[in-house]
Design an enzyme around this catalytic site. Structure first.
Site, short mmCIF file in Angstrom:
data_model
loop_
_atom_site.label_atom_id
_atom_site.label_comp_id
_atom_site.label_asym_id
_atom_site.label_seq_id
_atom_site.Cartn_x
_atom_site.Cartn_y
_atom_site.Cartn_z
N GLY A 144 0.99 -1.02 -0.01
CA GLY A 144 -0.26 0.08 -0.06
C GLY A 144 0.92 1.32 0.00
N SER A 145 1.24 1.56 0.92
CA SER A 145 2.59 2.79 1.32
C SER A 145 3.62 2.46 0.45
N CYS A 246 1.26 10.88 -11.32
CA CYS A 246 -0.12 11.05 -11.41
C CYS A 246 -0.92 11.39 -10.18
N LEU A 346 -23.96 19.45 16.75
CA LEU A 346 -25.41 18.69 16.58
C LEU A 346 -25.86 17.92 17.44
N GLY A 347 -24.88 17.81 18.47
CA GLY A 347 -25.41 16.63 19.43
C GLY A 347 -26.01 15.43 18.98
N GLY A 348 -27.25 14.94 19.32
CA GLY A 348 -27.73 13.69 18.83
C GLY A 348 -28.10 13.81 17.37
N GLU A 371 -4.20 7.94 -1.43
CA GLU A 371 -3.52 8.93 -1.91
C GLU A 371 -2.10 9.38 -1.08
P1 TGC Z 1 11.47 6.86 -4.08
O1 TGC Z 1 12.72 6.26 -4.43
O2 TGC Z 1 11.37 7.95 -3.16
O3 TGC Z 1 10.91 7.38 -5.57
C1 TGC Z 1 10.74 6.39 -6.75
C2 TGC Z 1 10.94 7.47 -7.98
O4 TGC Z 1 9.54 8.34 -8.04
C3 TGC Z 1 10.00 9.37 -7.99
N1 TGC Z 1 8.88 10.30 -7.23
C4 TGC Z 1 8.11 10.83 -7.66
N2 TGC Z 1 7.77 11.51 -9.23
C5 TGC Z 1 6.68 11.99 -9.31
N3 TGC Z 1 6.07 12.55 -8.11
C6 TGC Z 1 5.98 12.09 -7.09
N4 TGC Z 1 5.33 12.56 -6.03
C7 TGC Z 1 7.18 11.54 -6.58
N5 TGC Z 1 7.55 10.80 -5.57
C8 TGC Z 1 8.82 10.19 -5.98
C9 TGC Z 1 11.37 9.57 -7.39
O5 TGC Z 1 12.14 10.66 -7.80
C10 TGC Z 1 11.99 8.38 -8.10
O6 TGC Z 1 12.36 8.77 -9.24
P2 TGC Z 1 13.83 7.87 -10.01
O7 TGC Z 1 13.89 8.54 -11.20
O8 TGC Z 1 14.93 8.13 -9.11
O9 TGC Z 1 13.41 6.59 -9.93
O10 TGC Z 1 10.22 5.88 -3.67
P3 TGC Z 1 10.02 5.15 -2.45
O11 TGC Z 1 9.72 3.84 -3.02
O12 TGC Z 1 11.08 5.35 -1.50
O13 TGC Z 1 8.49 5.57 -2.07
C11 TGC Z 1 8.39 7.00 -1.73
C12 TGC Z 1 6.91 7.08 -1.14
C13 TGC Z 1 6.63 6.39 -0.11
C14 TGC Z 1 6.88 8.61 -0.89
C15 TGC Z 1 5.93 6.87 -2.11
O14 TGC Z 1 6.14 5.47 -2.53
C16 TGC Z 1 4.52 7.10 -1.82
O15 TGC Z 1 3.98 8.11 -2.03
N6 TGC Z 1 3.68 6.32 -1.16
C17 TGC Z 1 2.39 6.46 -0.85
C18 TGC Z 1 1.47 5.36 -1.86
C19 TGC Z 1 0.22 5.93 -2.42
O16 TGC Z 1 0.11 7.20 -2.21
N7 TGC Z 1 -0.57 5.26 -2.93
C20 TGC Z 1 -1.78 5.98 -3.53
C21 TGC Z 1 -2.39 4.83 -4.28
S1 TGC Z 1 -3.75 5.55 -5.42
C22 TGC Z 1 -4.97 6.04 -4.47
O17 TGC Z 1 -5.06 6.08 -3.44
C23 TGC Z 1 -6.23 6.45 -5.35
S2 TGC Z 1 -7.47 6.89 -4.44
C24 TGC Z 1 -8.24 7.93 -5.38
C25 TGC Z 1 -9.67 8.36 -4.91
O18 TGC Z 1 -10.69 7.71 -4.79
O19 TGC Z 1 -9.83 9.65 -5.05
P1 FAD Z 2 -0.29 0.21 4.76
O1 FAD Z 2 0.66 0.83 3.94
O2 FAD Z 2 -0.43 -0.92 5.15
O3 FAD Z 2 -0.29 1.51 6.00
C1 FAD Z 2 -0.82 1.02 7.55
C2 FAD Z 2 -0.30 2.13 8.50
O4 FAD Z 2 1.03 2.09 8.54
C3 FAD Z 2 -0.73 3.48 7.87
O5 FAD Z 2 -0.96 4.38 9.05
C4 FAD Z 2 0.58 3.82 7.51
O6 FAD Z 2 0.75 5.31 7.66
C5 FAD Z 2 1.64 3.41 8.45
N1 FAD Z 2 2.89 3.01 7.75
C6 FAD Z 2 3.33 2.48 6.49
N2 FAD Z 2 4.62 2.70 6.44
C7 FAD Z 2 5.28 3.45 7.12
C8 FAD Z 2 6.58 3.94 7.40
N3 FAD Z 2 7.39 3.77 6.73
N4 FAD Z 2 6.75 4.57 8.52
C9 FAD Z 2 5.55 4.87 9.43
N5 FAD Z 2 4.40 4.53 9.40
C10 FAD Z 2 4.19 3.75 8.14
N6 FAD Z 2 -5.31 2.56 -4.17
C11 FAD Z 2 -5.25 2.71 -5.83
O7 FAD Z 2 -4.36 2.27 -6.40
N7 FAD Z 2 -6.28 2.98 -6.37
C12 FAD Z 2 -7.56 3.54 -5.89
O8 FAD Z 2 -8.30 3.98 -6.72
C13 FAD Z 2 -7.46 3.57 -4.58
N8 FAD Z 2 -8.65 3.92 -3.93
C14 FAD Z 2 -8.93 3.75 -2.68
C15 FAD Z 2 -10.03 3.95 -2.10
C16 FAD Z 2 -10.37 3.73 -0.64
C17 FAD Z 2 -11.68 3.95 -0.24
C18 FAD Z 2 -9.44 3.33 0.01
C19 FAD Z 2 -9.47 3.23 1.66
C20 FAD Z 2 -8.13 3.13 -0.50
C21 FAD Z 2 -7.70 3.44 -1.93
N9 FAD Z 2 -6.60 3.10 -2.43
C22 FAD Z 2 -6.42 3.17 -3.77
C23 FAD Z 2 -5.52 2.48 -1.36
C24 FAD Z 2 -4.83 3.53 -0.73
O9 FAD Z 2 -4.05 4.38 -1.62
C25 FAD Z 2 -3.85 2.83 0.41
O10 FAD Z 2 -4.86 2.40 1.27
C26 FAD Z 2 -3.01 3.66 1.02
O11 FAD Z 2 -1.86 4.03 0.17
C27 FAD Z 2 -2.47 3.06 2.39
O12 FAD Z 2 -2.08 1.71 1.96
P2 FAD Z 2 -2.46 0.44 3.07
O13 FAD Z 2 -4.12 0.66 3.08
O14 FAD Z 2 -2.10 -0.79 2.58
O15 FAD Z 2 -1.97 0.79 4.38
#
Ligand code: TGC
Ligand code: FAD
Length: 392
Positions: A144-145, A246, A346-348, A371
């Site tokens: 996930g993360s 993205c 808003l209470g209850g 995200e």
């Molecule tokens: P790291 O080594 O830091 O980076 C790998 C490569 O990526 C580049 N990079 C970025 N590029 C563009 N935008 C960003 N925000 C970027 N952050 C990093 C970086 O420069 C590097 O490039 P290169 O050329 O050197 O390879 O990667 P890491 O594996 O250490 O991870 C960093 C971390 C933890 C910050 C990243 O993995 C992260 O952001 N984790 C969170 C995952 C997340 O946000 N998942 C979202 C899934 S999608 C979703 O939730 C949709 S919900 C939609 C909805 O319903 O509205």
């Molecule tokens: P985990 O990564 O297992 O994290 C669990 C806990 O550990 C969190 O509190 C986190 O902050 C903490 N943690 C993790 N790593 C560390 C660290 N290094 N140090 C300290 N704390 C840490 N994903 C998509 O790809 N596409 C989508 O369209 C999408 N839609 C979503 C819709 C919903 C309703 C939800 C709930 C999630 C969706 N997601 C989607 C997934 C979402 O991006 C992930 O749930 C999110 O990135 C967290 O991953 P996880 O749930 O596996 O939690």
């Protein structure tokens, strides 16, 4: 649910900083939410069903691809207009904003930014009208993360690729026509692929029992030897930076969207506090409730300024990923705090579906997690200011 009496708070005259196009776009979205979302959304949320009937309206207000150029069917707007649209939609419901965010930032954006000309022509105009709906598969059950650890993978099989693996928590998955899927090639490099509904071996089971984002459809993406045509590979960018790029766009939209949810909670609580009497006077005349309201409007105003400045930087091509993380983290936490306090005021009545607050509050528990979680965004700020990464 009570009639939608929303009046937008603008304590620091933010309107003076918007141009005529911004205000027109914002007011159009605001009027549409009042007309098309507010009257139906509580019922859909209670039934845990996505209101497909609003897709056409979302397309009409420019919520699908606001910043995508008009020659590909987008609205060709700037980033502040995009943010204002997200703010207004999330004022109605975070789940509806999710659908718009995913379609715009996570499906149209990668096709526009990394796709071939043929892919852009084939998909973008239909995604802009909502004729095609998309989803974005990055998260996996065990990643996930840390999406870089993903195990979904594909192999070259001559004239096509063969894709295997699974994605989890995918917004829009149960009804999406296409999925932008991130998977590793045989060399372990992350690439984007467009997978179409109906491809043999591709299924999208729905995720049930959510207490949050109930009006948004969430599901899995299962790939069991799915044949993907070679022309469906996004050629423009690979590596983890491609999907993370993205996320920058989607996280930016969320920074604005969360303000909408907070504004709705504040406005509801303010109106309720002026009308509700206890001990012979409106609860708005008590110091404790004034403290809550004063802190809410202060935090909303700060979040508005943060989002607007970020929008200006984004328009100038200067917004950094870390700045976007700060705004997403701050504004979502702000909205959650506002929702929790408004709920108490808003209470209850605050726990019922007569008012939107409890739905916003529960929705925001997803928004603070997806995200990039609240903690992950803090670590991104930590890395940016210290130069030391503390993820692993
Ligand atoms: P790291 O080594 O830091 O980076 C790998 C490569 O990526 C580049 N990079 C970025 N590029 C563009 N935008 C960003 N925000 C970027 N952050 C990093 C970086 O420069 C590097 O490039 P290169 O050329 O050197 O390879 O990667 P890491 O594996 O250490 O991870 C960093 C971390 C933890 C910050 C990243 O993995 C992260 O952001 N984790 C969170 C995952 C997340 O946000 N998942 C979202 C899934 S999608 C979703 O939730 C949709 S919900 C939609 C909805 O319903 O509205
Ligand atoms: P985990 O990564 O297992 O994290 C669990 C806990 O550990 C969190 O509190 C986190 O902050 C903490 N943690 C993790 N790593 C560390 C660290 N290094 N140090 C300290 N704390 C840490 N994903 C998509 O790809 N596409 C989508 O369209 C999408 N839609 C979503 C819709 C919903 C309703 C939800 C709930 C999630 C969706 N997601 C989607 C997934 C979402 O991006 C992930 O749930 C999110 O990135 C967290 O991953 P996880 O749930 O596996 O939690």
């Amino acid at each position: 649910m009570k009639p939608d009496l929303f009046e937008a708070p603008d304590y620091y005259s933010m309107d003076d900083l918007l141009n005529e196009e911004h205000k027109l776009v914002r007011d159009t979205a605001r009027a549409w939410v009042k007309r098309a979302v507010s009257p139906i959304i509580e019922d859909y949320a209670q039934r845990a069903e996505f209101p497909k009937e609003i897709l056409h309206g979302l397309a009409e207000i420019g919520a699908f691809g606001p910043t995508i150029p008009e020659n590909y069917g987008g609205a060709g707007l700037d980033n502040i207009s995009y943010g204002l649209i997200m703010q207004e939609i999330e004022r109605g419901d975070s789940g509806v904003r999710s659908t718009a965010s995913v379609q715009s930032s996570l499906v149209m954006y990668p096709i526009w930014a990394y796709g071939s000309e043929e892919q852009k022509q084939k998909y973008l105009p239909k995604l802009a009208t909502g004729e095609l709906m998309g989803c974005f598969g990055l998260t996996e059950p065990n990643h996930g993360s840390n999406p870089g650890g993903m195990t979904t993978h594909f192999k070259d099989a001559g004239d096509h690729y063969v894709l295997n693996g699974a994605k989890m928590w995918i917004s829009n998955a149960p009804f999406a026509d296409i999925a932008v899927v991130w998977a590793k090639n045989e060399a372990g490099r992350i690439k984007g692929l467009i997978v179409e509904r109906g491809d043999p071996g591709f299924s999208t089971p729905e995720t049930h029992n959510k207490w949050s984002l109930r009006a948004s459809a969430t599901g899995e993406l299962i790939f069991d030897n799915v044949k993907v045509p070679k022309e469906n590979l996004l050629p423009g960018k690979d590596g983890l930076g491609a999907p993370l790029g993205c996320l920058d766009s989607a996280r930016y939209g969320i920074a604005w969207g969360a303000i909408g949810a907070a504004m709705d909670c504040y406005d509801t609580a303010l109106r309720y506090a002026k009308e509700r009497e206890q001990f012979g006077k409106p609860i708005a005349a008590t110091q404790l409730q004034q403290k809550k309201l004063a802190e809410m409007i202060t935090e909303i105003t700060k979040a508005q300024l943060l989002a607007l400045r970020l929008g200006q930087l984004k328009n100038e091509g200067k917004a950094t990923s870390a700045q976007i993380s700060m705004a997403k983290r701050n504004n979502v936490e702000m909205a959650l705090e506002v929702a929790r306090n408004a709920r108490q005021m808003l209470g209850g009545m605050g726990i019922t579906g007569e008012y939107s607050i409890m739905r916003h509050m529960m929705n925001l528990e997803s928004v603070v997690t997806y995200e990039g979680t609240h903690d992950i965004h803090l670590l991104i700020t930590g890395l940016d200011i210290t130069g030391h990464q503390a993820f692993s």
